[in-house]
Design an enzyme around this catalytic site. Structure first.
Site, short mmCIF file in Angstrom:
data_model
loop_
_atom_site.label_atom_id
_atom_site.label_comp_id
_atom_site.label_asym_id
_atom_site.label_seq_id
_atom_site.Cartn_x
_atom_site.Cartn_y
_atom_site.Cartn_z
N ASN A 76 -109.84 60.67 -67.90
CA ASN A 76 -108.77 59.68 -67.82
C ASN A 76 -108.82 58.76 -69.03
OD1 ASN A 76 -111.21 58.68 -66.51
ND2 ASN A 76 -110.04 57.01 -65.62
N GLU A 78 -107.12 55.17 -70.00
CA GLU A 78 -106.33 54.03 -69.52
C GLU A 78 -105.71 53.27 -70.69
OE1 GLU A 78 -108.84 53.22 -65.44
OE2 GLU A 78 -108.97 51.75 -67.04
N ASN A 79 -104.79 52.38 -70.32
CA ASN A 79 -104.09 51.56 -71.30
C ASN A 79 -103.79 50.22 -70.66
OD1 ASN A 79 -101.53 50.55 -72.74
ND2 ASN A 79 -102.20 52.26 -74.03
N TYR A 82 -100.46 49.62 -67.80
CA TYR A 82 -100.94 50.61 -66.83
C TYR A 82 -100.15 51.92 -66.77
CZ TYR A 82 -104.41 47.31 -65.05
OH TYR A 82 -105.47 46.46 -64.93
N CYS A 87 -104.09 60.43 -66.39
CA CYS A 87 -105.19 60.93 -65.55
C CYS A 87 -105.91 62.10 -66.23
CB CYS A 87 -104.65 61.41 -64.21
SG CYS A 87 -103.82 60.13 -63.25
N GLU A 89 -106.73 65.00 -65.11
CA GLU A 89 -106.15 66.31 -64.88
C GLU A 89 -105.05 66.62 -65.89
OE1 GLU A 89 -106.78 63.82 -62.75
OE2 GLU A 89 -106.55 64.51 -60.68
N CYS A 119 -103.89 62.69 -57.92
CA CYS A 119 -102.79 61.82 -57.48
C CYS A 119 -101.50 62.64 -57.39
CB CYS A 119 -102.63 60.65 -58.45
SG CYS A 119 -101.92 61.11 -60.06
N CYS A 122 -100.23 64.05 -60.76
CA CYS A 122 -101.05 65.18 -61.21
C CYS A 122 -100.78 66.42 -60.36
CB CYS A 122 -102.53 64.82 -61.18
SG CYS A 122 -102.99 63.67 -62.50
#
Length: 165
Positions: A76, A78-79, A82, A87, A89, A119, A122
């Site tokens: 994953n 992140e930023n 958000y 993710c 996957e 999720c 994904c």
């Protein structure tokens, strides 16, 4: 008393349904032996150290077993904005596709934080590459193997969109 008895019957029916589905879950055809499933989870675990998760502090690793039995991984990323994060996957899928590889047998997802499964976004992305891709993940202390079609039974697809691809 009648309401309580009806409610009790409903609860019993729900638990019976859940038990039956759990049994069916273990009987689903899976493409991986338990040894191969563990090895794929280990590959996902090994890349955890590369996860970029300064906001959630929830590292996730993914590993894809390809048709040629090679493995492609992702973590994953992140930023601060958000929705811009991605993710593990989908990072792994992008990695595979950028190498011209789209024949996915199985995808494992792992986090040291505990129970995890893909999720919704994904799941939809995985289903794009076929309904029989096996998902491997830990849930309640057990390694689970399920085809993506079980976790996302009504996905969007070329067929649902009326396209032939």
């Amino acid at each position: 008393m009648q309401i309580y008895e009806d409610y009790s019957a409903i609860i019993k029916a729900v638990f019976l349904w859940a038990d039956n589905n759990k049994v069916q879950e273990h009987n689903l055809m899976s493409t991986l032996s338990s040894t191969d499933a563990q090895a794929l989870l280990s590959a996902a675990e090994q890349v955890i150290q590369n996860a970029y998760e300064p906001y959630s502090h929830y590292p996730v690793g993914a590993a894809i077993l390809l048709g040629d039995n090679s493995v492609v991984t992702g973590v994953n990323v992140e930023n601060a904005a958000y929705p811009s994060g991605i993710c593990a996957e989908r990072v792994a899928i992008g990695n595979a596709v950028s190498q011209g590889k789209k024949d996915f047998k199985a995808i494992a997802v792992y986090s040291p934080k505990g129970d995890i499964s893909p999720c919704g976004m994904c799941r939809q992305t995985i289903s794009e590459f076929g309904p029989d891709i096996t998902l491997v993940f830990k849930w309640q202390g057990e390694i689970r193997q399920l085809p993506i079609s079980e976790l996302l039974p009504f996905s969007f697809s070329n067929e649902t969109m009326g396209k032939d691809n």
